[in-house]
Design a protein around this motif. Structure first.
Motif, PDB file in Angstrom:
ATOM      1  N   THR A   1       0.851  -1.187   0.000  1.00 35.11           N
ATOM      2  CA  THR A   1       0.000   0.000   0.000  1.00 35.11           C
ATOM      3  C   THR A   1       0.885   1.236   0.000  1.00 35.11           C
ATOM      4  O   THR A   1       2.100   1.139   0.235  1.00 35.11           O
ATOM      5  N   PHE A   2       0.264   2.377  -0.290  1.00 37.41           N
ATOM      6  CA  PHE A   2       1.017   3.623  -0.429  1.00 37.41           C
ATOM      7  C   PHE A   2       0.292   4.742   0.294  1.00 37.41           C
ATOM      8  O   PHE A   2      -0.933   4.743   0.392  1.00 37.41           O
ATOM      9  N   GLY A   3       1.056   5.721   0.746  1.00 36.73           N
ATOM     10  CA  GLY A   3       0.402   6.884   1.344  1.00 36.73           C
ATOM     11  C   GLY A   3       1.418   7.863   1.881  1.00 36.73           C
ATOM     12  O   GLY A   3       2.610   7.551   2.004  1.00 36.73           O
ATOM     13  N   THR A   4       0.934   9.043   2.237  1.00 41.56           N
ATOM     14  CA  THR A   4       1.791  10.069   2.827  1.00 41.56           C
ATOM     15  C   THR A   4       1.937   9.826   4.331  1.00 41.56           C
ATOM     16  O   THR A   4       3.005   9.996   4.898  1.00 41.56           O
ATOM     17  N   PHE A   5       0.829   9.480   4.970  1.00 43.83           N
ATOM     18  CA  PHE A   5       0.794   9.208   6.419  1.00 43.83           C
ATOM     19  C   PHE A   5       1.365  10.385   7.203  1.00 43.83           C
ATOM     20  O   PHE A   5       2.156  10.208   8.129  1.00 43.83           O
ATOM     21  N   ASP A   6       0.943  11.607   6.822  1.00 43.74           N
ATOM     22  CA  ASP A   6       1.418  12.804   7.526  1.00 43.74           C
ATOM     23  C   ASP A   6       0.496  13.077   8.709  1.00 43.74           C
ATOM     24  O   ASP A   6      -0.727  12.909   8.607  1.00 43.74           O
TER      25      ASP A   6
ATOM     26  N   MET B   1       8.475   7.837   7.531  1.00 44.67           N
ATOM     27  CA  MET B   1       8.963   6.455   7.336  1.00 44.67           C
ATOM     28  C   MET B   1       9.207   5.790   8.695  1.00 44.67           C
ATOM     29  O   MET B   1       8.890   4.620   8.887  1.00 44.67           O
ATOM     30  N   GLU B   2       9.793   6.545   9.627  1.00 43.68           N
ATOM     31  CA  GLU B   2      10.121   5.977  10.950  1.00 43.68           C
ATOM     32  C   GLU B   2       8.844   5.582  11.695  1.00 43.68           C
ATOM     33  O   GLU B   2       8.775   4.518  12.321  1.00 43.68           O
ATOM     34  N   ILE B   3       7.827   6.443  11.614  1.00 48.51           N
ATOM     35  CA  ILE B   3       6.550   6.159  12.292  1.00 48.51           C
ATOM     36  C   ILE B   3       5.911   4.910  11.683  1.00 48.51           C
ATOM     37  O   ILE B   3       5.526   3.975  12.399  1.00 48.51           O
TER      38      ILE B   3
END
Ligand code: C2G
Length: 134
Positions: free
Chosen positions: A8-13, A59-61
């Motif tokens: 899956t893909f996303g910004t996750f901001d 990325m770390e989260i």
């Protein structure tokens, strides 16, 4: 039987409950979950602003979550098929805000769109936080 890999893909901001729920539901569709976290540059070109959290922080989260097995940087939306093949993914999962948009990769994997969690968004959170200081 061989392992089933989900991608899956996303910004996750400004990570929130809608993000963890889509990742949990994606992980439940296979044995291994790989996540492409969109690059800062991709966000700037797509949304006209940099994310609040840098790509390294995002990325770390995402990498720290127990449902996530591997993370990588998504540099371009157009490279989706390459990422799927490189990571040996059997199924691509996207939120239904992207419904139909990635059907063009269905020659290399299954494509599933999951319903978004209602009433939570990064944009809404940023607006809420900004309103606290006025
Ligand atoms: N999401 C969700 N419910 C919400 C908010 C987001 O299920 N209330 C899901 C989205 O549908 C997406 C994931 O969480 O599957 C990540 O959302 P975003 O960070 O907004 O991702 P986006 O900027 O749409 O990037 O290749 C595509 C892009 O990288 C996707």
């Amino acid at each position: 039987m061989s392992e089933r890999t989900v991608i899956t893909f996303g910004t996750f901001d400004v990570f929130h409950v809608g993000h963890i729920r889509v990742l949990q539901r994606a992980a439940a569709l296979g044995d291994r979950l790989v996540v492409g976290v969109s690059a800062d540059a991709l966000n700037i070109s797509k949304k006209g602003r940099a994310p609040v959290y840098s790509q390294d922080e995002r990325m770390e989260i995402v990498a720290s979550l127990k449902v996530v097995d591997e993370v990588f940087v998504e540099e371009s939306l157009e490279r989706k098929r390459d990422y799927i093949v490189e990571h040996g993914a059997d199924v691509l999962v996207m939120g239904d805000d992207w419904a139909g948009k990635f059907d063009w990769v269905d020659d290399v994997c299954e494509v599933v769109y999951l319903p978004r969690t209602p009433s939570v968004s990064t944009t809404g959170l940023i607006e809420h936080i900004a309103s606290l200081s006025t």
